[in-house]
Design a protein around this motif. Structure first.
Motif, PDB file in Angstrom:
ATOM      1  N   SER A 220       0.854  -1.185   0.000  1.00  0.00           N
ATOM      2  CA  SER A 220       0.000   0.000   0.000  1.00  0.00           C
ATOM      3  C   SER A 220       0.889   1.234   0.000  1.00  0.00           C
ATOM      4  O   SER A 220       2.114   1.138   0.024  1.00  0.00           O
ATOM      5  CB  SER A 220      -0.879   0.014   1.248  1.00  0.00           C
ATOM      6  OG  SER A 220      -0.095   0.325   2.381  1.00  0.00           O
ATOM      7  N   ARG A 221       0.254   2.373   0.006  1.00  0.00           N
ATOM      8  CA  ARG A 221       0.987   3.633   0.058  1.00  0.00           C
ATOM      9  C   ARG A 221       1.890   3.667   1.289  1.00  0.00           C
ATOM     10  O   ARG A 221       3.054   4.057   1.221  1.00  0.00           O
ATOM     11  CB  ARG A 221      -0.039   4.766   0.101  1.00  0.00           C
ATOM     12  CG  ARG A 221       0.539   6.137   0.305  1.00  0.00           C
ATOM     13  CD  ARG A 221      -0.574   7.176   0.185  1.00  0.00           C
ATOM     14  NE  ARG A 221      -0.111   8.510   0.487  1.00  0.00           N
ATOM     15  CZ  ARG A 221      -0.228   9.077   1.682  1.00  0.00           C
ATOM     16  NH1 ARG A 221      -0.768   8.420   2.679  1.00  0.00           N
ATOM     17  NH2 ARG A 221       0.221  10.294   1.888  1.00  0.00           N
ATOM     18  N   LEU A 222       1.320   3.229   2.425  1.00  0.00           N
ATOM     19  CA  LEU A 222       2.097   3.219   3.663  1.00  0.00           C
ATOM     20  C   LEU A 222       3.259   2.228   3.572  1.00  0.00           C
ATOM     21  O   LEU A 222       4.379   2.519   3.993  1.00  0.00           O
ATOM     22  CB  LEU A 222       1.175   2.864   4.835  1.00  0.00           C
ATOM     23  CG  LEU A 222       1.810   2.762   6.214  1.00  0.00           C
ATOM     24  CD1 LEU A 222       2.480   4.065   6.618  1.00  0.00           C
ATOM     25  CD2 LEU A 222       0.756   2.365   7.256  1.00  0.00           C
ATOM     26  N   ARG A 224       4.833   1.196   0.910  1.00  0.00           N
ATOM     27  CA  ARG A 224       5.893   1.717   0.040  1.00  0.00           C
ATOM     28  C   ARG A 224       6.697   2.778   0.768  1.00  0.00           C
ATOM     29  O   ARG A 224       7.914   2.864   0.628  1.00  0.00           O
ATOM     30  CB  ARG A 224       5.294   2.303  -1.237  1.00  0.00           C
ATOM     31  CG  ARG A 224       4.917   1.279  -2.268  1.00  0.00           C
ATOM     32  CD  ARG A 224       4.579   1.957  -3.593  1.00  0.00           C
ATOM     33  NE  ARG A 224       3.484   2.889  -3.451  1.00  0.00           N
ATOM     34  CZ  ARG A 224       2.194   2.566  -3.557  1.00  0.00           C
ATOM     35  NH1 ARG A 224       1.857   1.325  -3.824  1.00  0.00           N
ATOM     36  NH2 ARG A 224       1.257   3.472  -3.412  1.00  0.00           N
ATOM     37  N   ALA A 225       6.009   3.594   1.576  1.00  0.00           N
ATOM     38  CA  ALA A 225       6.727   4.619   2.339  1.00  0.00           C
ATOM     39  C   ALA A 225       7.694   3.949   3.325  1.00  0.00           C
ATOM     40  O   ALA A 225       8.820   4.401   3.514  1.00  0.00           O
ATOM     41  CB  ALA A 225       5.733   5.511   3.076  1.00  0.00           C
ATOM     42  N   GLN A 227       9.146   1.034   2.944  1.00  0.00           N
ATOM     43  CA  GLN A 227      10.286   0.517   2.196  1.00  0.00           C
ATOM     44  C   GLN A 227      11.216   1.643   1.772  1.00  0.00           C
ATOM     45  O   GLN A 227      12.437   1.494   1.798  1.00  0.00           O
ATOM     46  CB  GLN A 227       9.807  -0.254   0.966  1.00  0.00           C
ATOM     47  CG  GLN A 227       9.059  -1.521   1.325  1.00  0.00           C
ATOM     48  CD  GLN A 227       8.449  -2.192   0.109  1.00  0.00           C
ATOM     49  OE1 GLN A 227       9.148  -2.568  -0.814  1.00  0.00           O
ATOM     50  NE2 GLN A 227       7.137  -2.314   0.098  1.00  0.00           N
ATOM     51  N   ALA A 228      10.638   2.774   1.380  1.00  0.00           N
ATOM     52  CA  ALA A 228      11.454   3.914   0.990  1.00  0.00           C
ATOM     53  C   ALA A 228      12.315   4.356   2.173  1.00  0.00           C
ATOM     54  O   ALA A 228      13.502   4.643   2.033  1.00  0.00           O
ATOM     55  CB  ALA A 228      10.562   5.060   0.519  1.00  0.00           C
ATOM     56  N   ARG A 230      13.337   2.483   4.584  1.00  0.00           N
ATOM     57  CA  ARG A 230      14.381   1.472   4.771  1.00  0.00           C
ATOM     58  C   ARG A 230      15.515   1.680   3.765  1.00  0.00           C
ATOM     59  O   ARG A 230      16.687   1.611   4.108  1.00  0.00           O
ATOM     60  CB  ARG A 230      13.768   0.083   4.576  1.00  0.00           C
ATOM     61  CG  ARG A 230      14.758  -1.066   4.620  1.00  0.00           C
ATOM     62  CD  ARG A 230      14.129  -2.349   4.103  1.00  0.00           C
ATOM     63  NE  ARG A 230      13.899  -2.272   2.671  1.00  0.00           N
ATOM     64  CZ  ARG A 230      13.024  -3.033   2.022  1.00  0.00           C
ATOM     65  NH1 ARG A 230      12.267  -3.896   2.668  1.00  0.00           N
ATOM     66  NH2 ARG A 230      12.888  -2.912   0.721  1.00  0.00           N
ATOM     67  N   ALA A 236      13.564   9.534   1.031  1.00  0.00           N
ATOM     68  CA  ALA A 236      12.164   9.384   1.426  1.00  0.00           C
ATOM     69  C   ALA A 236      11.603  10.721   1.900  1.00  0.00           C
ATOM     70  O   ALA A 236      10.492  11.108   1.539  1.00  0.00           O
ATOM     71  CB  ALA A 236      12.038   8.324   2.520  1.00  0.00           C
ATOM     72  N   MET A 239      10.836  13.046  -0.830  1.00  0.00           N
ATOM     73  CA  MET A 239       9.604  12.698  -1.532  1.00  0.00           C
ATOM     74  C   MET A 239       8.374  13.133  -0.738  1.00  0.00           C
ATOM     75  O   MET A 239       7.250  12.796  -1.082  1.00  0.00           O
ATOM     76  CB  MET A 239       9.529  11.185  -1.775  1.00  0.00           C
ATOM     77  CG  MET A 239      10.527  10.669  -2.771  1.00  0.00           C
ATOM     78  SD  MET A 239      10.300  11.421  -4.386  1.00  0.00           S
ATOM     79  CE  MET A 239      11.761  12.441  -4.461  1.00  0.00           C
ATOM     80  N   ILE A 241       7.698  12.288   2.454  1.00  0.00           N
ATOM     81  CA  ILE A 241       7.232  11.315   3.438  1.00  0.00           C
ATOM     82  C   ILE A 241       7.586  11.800   4.844  1.00  0.00           C
ATOM     83  O   ILE A 241       8.743  12.123   5.122  1.00  0.00           O
ATOM     84  CB  ILE A 241       7.863   9.935   3.172  1.00  0.00           C
ATOM     85  CG1 ILE A 241       7.344   9.374   1.842  1.00  0.00           C
ATOM     86  CG2 ILE A 241       7.558   8.970   4.310  1.00  0.00           C
ATOM     87  CD1 ILE A 241       8.083   8.148   1.368  1.00  0.00           C
ATOM     88  N   ASN A 242       6.584  11.861   5.684  1.00  0.00           N
ATOM     89  CA  ASN A 242       6.818  12.242   7.072  1.00  0.00           C
ATOM     90  C   ASN A 242       7.373  11.021   7.807  1.00  0.00           C
ATOM     91  O   ASN A 242       6.625  10.164   8.288  1.00  0.00           O
ATOM     92  CB  ASN A 242       5.506  12.702   7.698  1.00  0.00           C
ATOM     93  CG  ASN A 242       5.701  13.209   9.109  1.00  0.00           C
ATOM     94  OD1 ASN A 242       6.618  12.794   9.812  1.00  0.00           O
ATOM     95  ND2 ASN A 242       4.841  14.109   9.532  1.00  0.00           N
TER      96      ASN A 242
END
Ligand SMILES: Nc1ncnc2c1ncn2[C@@H]1O[C@H](COP(=O)(O)OP(=O)(O)OP(=O)(O)O)[C@@H](O)[C@H]1O
Ligand SMILES: [Mg+2]
Lengths: 364, 262
Positions: A220-222, A224-225, A227-228, A230, A236, A239, A241-242
């Motif tokens: 999901s979006r979460l 992928r965030a 993994q980003a 990591r 991240a 992009m 991402i908080n």
């Protein structure tokens, strides 16, 4: 055309395997039951480890946050159940209160761990989480004499190292699962479903729900965030991402699964003590994730199944009688041999499969 | 005066004794391709890092799209409409090419854990949109064939293009590219040039740090030159090529002469 046929064939064989696996999973507790109820218990514990490994996989495998204190959340779930459904406080809440409550309290503990370690990575994070796990265990060990500054009285909350006994079992539709199910009334004479076998199916259901939940989160979006985060925290952030929020979410979801497994464990075991929630346990769960294949759900399940079943199988194989039969004498004490083989197996796996036994595929 | 998308006023950034940026000001017109050049260690990357919130400025301020750019955390910058690439490529290596771009959509989407676990209709719709947009962007940078491969398996030039696509996925008003041509061969650089021009044509302002002078001089409408943290020149490519201070800065350093390479 030939290719299409091939594809259809592949699909069909896949289906056959899938169904076969499903049937095997369903009859497994009865096969194990023929060997003895102890083997059914091993299956049940394996299912709990599958849940734990999946939960830790969210934190370590997907989000890349090394956590060496994961068993603390298992403990929170187990103690929530034990304290509120036992003779200890003479409270007997039903499962549908206790399981969600235990999971939520564990998630809360996860956030409490997550908040102060937001800026830490790698080794530093590992040390702090390790400390957290130990703190929880030590609290359980010592909360049998909790004093208040304004009175001399002490309160026994966790019963300390003696642990809590007489814990209620899971009660589903008026059926106490521990008592088992007598189906001889249905003319299947002599065929009983034991309590542990009933637990197997409940645990199986929860394990399957965990697989679905973790799979959906990861894709999901979460997910992928996570993994980003990591892969590269700075990118991240760039992009948008908080990273603070999603780190907390990772700790929270991992803990939630652990707490759920803890409640189930207490309901089956009927007895919990701080001893079950030591550092070694955390390391074992981490080993399942790493050896199986970090971030890859089938691999993590494989790791959990192998590592929780392996010691038991070796226990059987390293038995004195077996040695006696082969060598005529008992060469090594079974317990020593068991640990020796187990450690050797772990080292070999890491040497020859550093990415884990079943890592995520190179191509999707 | 032209419509300015981005303004820096007197930006200063120090690292201990080193003044990496010394009272730097610049203005970037909306829709333009803007070059930021200078010898190694001039402070170009530091400028990107302060503007994207990785570092806090010691003095000075930024204006973006008519408003002061008050970022307290790096993740807020993408929200405002600034996306960037990195000099040392920072892709999500174990994720697929497609997933890398999908991560870029994060800031423009909102599905949470609940939507993910229960696959709510709105979450599913959003997920489909994310995927479609990511596919479009891969087509845009001509990398559709590799969509399912892990991004670390890409060739160097492809990785640089993928970083650009990932940045574009955030729907930025301005993309800041830090040496996108580094490590590219001549053919790849030509492709990159077309891509940069297309991005600007499609309405996104481009800020470009680059050592490839041929590329910079051909593609930029406006250039600022930094040296030892100070702005030493500001003008059109032809003005910059003739500027004695610029020529001196480049000749004094390890770099080839600006004019010769262009
Ligand atoms: N995080 C940091 N800590 C200390 N000094 C830094 C830091 N980042 C940059 N610097 C210093 O600031 C100066 C400018 O560096 P910067 O990376 O911005 O140069 P650049 O113009 O991007 O050079 P290049 O063309 O080599 O990429 C250098 O002297 C560098 O050593
Ligand atoms: Mg640089």
């Amino acid at each position: 055309m030939a290719k299409l046929m091939q594809l259809k064939q592949d699909k069909r064989t896949q289906m056959v395997w899938f169904v076969a696996l499903g049937v095997l999973i369903l009859i497994l507790p009865f096969l194990a039951g023929m060997l003895g109820q102890a083997w059914v218990r091993i299956l049940n514990v394996t299912l709990l480890y599958v849940m734990l490994a999946l939960g830790l996989n969210v934190v370590v495998g997907v989000a890349g946050l090394l956590d060496l204190g994961y068993v603390a959340f298992y403990a929170v779930g187990a103690y929530t159940w034990s304290l509120l459904a036992s003779a200890h406080f003479n409270l007997h809440y039903p499962f549908w209160v206790l399981l969600p409550l235990g999971a939520c309290l564990a998630a809360l503990a996860g956030l409490m761990l997550g908040a102060p370690v937001l800026k830490l990575r790698g080794d530093y994070l590992a040390i702090v989480t390790l400390g957290f796990g130990e703190i929880v265990r030590i609290l359980m060990n010592n909360f049998d004499k909790v004093g208040l500054p304004w009175s001399d009285e002490t309160y026994n909350i966790t019963n300390g190292p003696r642990g809590i006994t007489g814990i209620d079992g899971l009660n589903l539709f008026g059926l106490d699962l521990r008592k088992g199910l007598d189906v001889s009334g249905f003319n299947v004479s002599g065929f009983n479903v034991s309590g542990l076998q009933l637990y197997y199916f409940v645990f199986l259901a929860f394990a399957i729900l965990s697989v679905i939940g973790v799979y959906r989160l990861q894709h999901s979006r979460l997910g992928r965030a996570w993994q980003a985060l990591r892969e590269d925290e700075i990118a991240a952030k760039a992009m948008g991402i908080n990273t603070r929020n999603i780190k907390l979410a990772a700790f929270g979801f991992g803990a939630l699964t652990g707490g759920l497994a803890g409640g189930l464990f207490a309901s089956m075991q009927g007895f919990v003590s701080p001893e079950s929630f030591g550092l070694l346990e955390s390391i074992m769960i981490l080993a399942m994730v790493v050896l199986g294949g970090m971030g890859h759900i089938p691999g993590v399940i494989l790791g959990a199944v192998l590592l929780s079943a392996m010691p038991e199988v070796i226990r059987y194989a390293a038995d004195e009688n077996v040695q006696q039969k082969i060598f005529g004498v008992v060469l090594i004490a079974p317990e020593v041999l068991r640990n020796l083989i187990f450690s050797l197996a772990l080292i070999l796996i890491m040497l020859f499969k550093p990415q884990g036994l079943w890592p995520s595929p190179e191509k999707k | 005066m032209a419509d300015m998308l981005f303004t820096a006023e007197g930006v200063t950034k120090r690292f201990g004794g080193v003044t990496a940026l010394d009272n730097v000001s610049m203005q970037i017109p909306r829709g333009s391709i803007f070059g930021l050049i200078g010898p190694n260690g001039a402070g170009k990357t530091t400028f990107f890092n302060t503007l994207t919130g990785l570092y806090q400025v010691d003095e000075g301020k930024f204006l973006f799209d008519g408003k002061p750019l008050n970022v307290k955390a790096p993740h807020e910058v993408a929200q405002v409409g600034i996306a960037r690439t990195f000099q040392n490529i920072r892709l999500f290596g174990e994720m697929t090419v497609l997933e890398n771009v999908m991560v870029g959509r994060h800031v423009r989407t909102k599905a949470g854990a609940f939507g993910a676990i229960f696959r709510t209709p709105s979450a599913r719709r959003e997920e489909a949109e994310i995927e479609q947009r990511a596919h479009e962007l891969l087509a845009y940078i001509d990398l559709s064939k590799r969509a399912g491969d892990k991004s670390r398996t890409l060739a160097y030039g492809e990785q640089r293009r993928l970083e650009i696509a990932r940045a574009l996925a955030t729907d930025p008003k301005m993309v800041a590219l830090d040496e996108p041509a580094a490590g590219m061969n001549a053919t790849e650089t030509v492709t990159l040039r077309t891509l940069i021009e297309r991005i600007a044509n499609d309405g996104t302002t481009v800020m470009l740090i680059e050592h490839d002078m041929r590329l910079v001089m051909n593609v930029c409408q406006h250039i600022v030159v930094l040296d030892y943290g100070k702005k030493i020149a500001d003008g059109t490519p032809s003005q910059i090529q003739k500027d004695p201070a610029v020529i001196k800065a480049y000749l004094g350093g390890a770099h080839a002469e600006v004019g010769a390479k262009a």
